[in-house]
Design an enzyme around this catalytic site. Structure first.
Site, PDB file in Angstrom:
ATOM      1  N   LYS A  74       3.581  35.313  -2.152  1.00 16.64           N
ATOM      2  CA  LYS A  74       4.356  35.030  -0.933  1.00 16.64           C
ATOM      3  C   LYS A  74       3.869  35.905   0.219  1.00 16.64           C
ATOM      4  O   LYS A  74       3.738  35.444   1.357  1.00 16.64           O
ATOM      5  CB  LYS A  74       5.851  35.262  -1.202  1.00 16.64           C
ATOM      6  CG  LYS A  74       6.479  34.158  -2.046  1.00 16.64           C
ATOM      7  CD  LYS A  74       7.879  34.477  -2.547  1.00 16.64           C
ATOM      8  CE  LYS A  74       8.345  33.366  -3.495  1.00 16.64           C
ATOM      9  NZ  LYS A  74       9.642  33.588  -4.116  1.00 16.64           N
ATOM     10  N   GLN A 111      13.904  38.110  -4.701  1.00 16.25           N
ATOM     11  CA  GLN A 111      13.269  37.387  -5.804  1.00 16.25           C
ATOM     12  C   GLN A 111      14.201  37.348  -7.015  1.00 16.25           C
ATOM     13  O   GLN A 111      14.716  38.380  -7.442  1.00 16.25           O
ATOM     14  CB  GLN A 111      11.923  38.051  -6.159  1.00 16.25           C
ATOM     15  CG  GLN A 111      11.112  37.298  -7.183  1.00 16.25           C
ATOM     16  CD  GLN A 111      10.651  35.915  -6.719  1.00 16.25           C
ATOM     17  OE1 GLN A 111      10.362  35.700  -5.551  1.00 16.25           O
ATOM     18  NE2 GLN A 111      10.592  34.955  -7.630  1.00 16.25           N
ATOM     19  N   ASP A 119      15.497  30.942   1.687  1.00 21.93           N
ATOM     20  CA  ASP A 119      15.450  30.324   0.358  1.00 21.93           C
ATOM     21  C   ASP A 119      16.442  29.159   0.259  1.00 21.93           C
ATOM     22  O   ASP A 119      16.348  28.333  -0.646  1.00 21.93           O
ATOM     23  CB  ASP A 119      15.853  31.358  -0.710  1.00 21.93           C
ATOM     24  CG  ASP A 119      14.673  31.840  -1.540  1.00 21.93           C
ATOM     25  OD1 ASP A 119      13.695  31.082  -1.666  1.00 21.93           O
ATOM     26  OD2 ASP A 119      14.759  32.957  -2.060  1.00 21.93           O
TER      27      ASP A 119
HETATM   28  N1  GUN Z   1      12.674  32.646  -8.573  1.00 22.99           N
HETATM   29  C1  GUN Z   1      12.090  31.478  -8.940  1.00 22.99           C
HETATM   30  N2  GUN Z   1      11.956  30.674  -7.875  1.00 22.99           N
HETATM   31  C2  GUN Z   1      12.450  31.349  -6.813  1.00 22.99           C
HETATM   32  C3  GUN Z   1      12.571  31.032  -5.434  1.00 22.99           C
HETATM   33  O1  GUN Z   1      12.224  29.953  -4.943  1.00 22.99           O
HETATM   34  N3  GUN Z   1      13.122  32.006  -4.663  1.00 22.99           N
HETATM   35  C4  GUN Z   1      13.549  33.195  -5.169  1.00 22.99           C
HETATM   36  N4  GUN Z   1      14.094  34.068  -4.338  1.00 22.99           N
HETATM   37  N5  GUN Z   1      13.454  33.512  -6.433  1.00 22.99           N
HETATM   38  C5  GUN Z   1      12.901  32.584  -7.261  1.00 22.99           C
END
Ligand code: GUN
Length: 292
Positions: free
Chosen positions: A54, A98, A121
């Site tokens: 990311k 995350q 998100d």
């Molecule tokens: N864990 C797995 N997929 C995601 C996501 O799209 N965002 C976040 N914050 N955590 C995740």
């Protein structure tokens, strides 16, 4: 193999080009650089690799990213304080925590602490609720990326039957909502662990989105000829022939599904690159909103 590969990397690259242009224009016109804060608590190896990807993607798009790593031993209150500080920080337009959080953290409480206008998100109850009733909001990244991928495959979803396997808050439930929206207009069936015979539904599907978190959830014998398969799974299976000792596989059995499907996403290189792309999209959108 009959199926066409739906190249998520290619679509992600196309969209990231557009996003980078949008970032450059915003900097130029308004002097604003979109900023994303990424919080990682603990050292879950999959999470570390997602977070790294990311941040790299942010840099490539010309965005500012701030990485906040915290040990799994910190108090939850410290994490909540950090989120509150980021909520108030004008250089930050998006906040991502995350998931999953290490044991002992109340994930719901942590997500609730993110200001909805920085929730890129799309996980806070405000954004989930707005999505459900069709108000402007940040759409969750993986479900939004999935809709883009299906369109990119050439399928017009209007009037089609979409079967979703999995009812997680991150993928299954929201993708079912997006598929059924008037502008998409698919008819949706949501299968889950309480569905006795998933194949009875998938065999009627024009498109199957599998997000079950389990390899081989979908096999070729469960598909109608010519169906489109979107595989959201990212599973690590032990493999001594690989340098890392494992390989990635999705929730669909690629080989048997590709014989019957007309198009299928690979793992890796399908849904994954799109998730990050839609995160950049939302972060740019958030920064633009602050200039309105
Ligand atoms: N864990 C797995 N997929 C995601 C996501 O799209 N965002 C976040 N914050 N955590 C995740």
């Amino acid at each position: 193999m009959n199926a066409k590969i739906i190249d998520g990397k290619q679509l992600a690259m196309n969209l990231r080009g557009e996003i980078a242009a949008g970032v450059a224009a915003l900097k130029n016109d308004k002097g604003v650089t979109p900023g994303l804060a990424v919080i990682l608590v603990g050292e879950n190896p999959a999470s570390v690799s997602y977070v790294t990807a990311k941040e790299k993607a942010c840099a490539e798009a010309g965005m500012y990213s701030r990485e906040i790593r915290m040990p799994a031993t910190i108090a939850e209150s410290e994490l909540l304080d950090k989120i509150a500080a980021l909520n108030a920080d004008p250089a930050i337009h998006g906040i991502l925590v995350q998931l999953p959080l290490p044991k002992g953290f109340d994930e719901k409480k942590v997500i609730d602490a993110i200001a909805p206008e920085k929730d890129v998100d799309g996980f806070t109850p405000i954004n989930v609720g707005k999505m459900l009733i069709g108000e402007e909001c940040f759409l969750p990244c993986t479900p939004h990326g999935i809709i883009k991928l299906i369109e990119f495959s050439g399928m017009d979803l209007k009037g089609k039957h979409a079967v979703v396997i999995g009812r997680s808050n991150i993928v299954g439930k929201p993708v079912a909502v997006l598929l059924a929206r008037k502008e998409t207009n698919a008819t949706v069936t949501l299968c889950h662990t309480g569905t006795p015979d998933v194949g009875a539904f998938t065999r009627q599907a024009d498109v199957v989105v599998v997000a079950a978190g389990r390899p081989n959830t979908l096999t070729g014998d469960m598909l109608k000829e010519g169906a489109v398969v979107i595989d959201v799974g990212v599973n690590r299976v032990p493999d001594d022939t690989k340098p890392k000792g494992y390989r990635l596989c999705g929730d669909a059995d690629f080989e048997s599904c590709a014989k019957v499907a007309s198009a299928i996403t690979p793992v890796p290189g399908g849904v994954g690159p799109m998730t990050i792309t839609m995160l950049l999209w939302n972060t740019l959108e958030s920064a633009k909103r602050t200039c309105k």
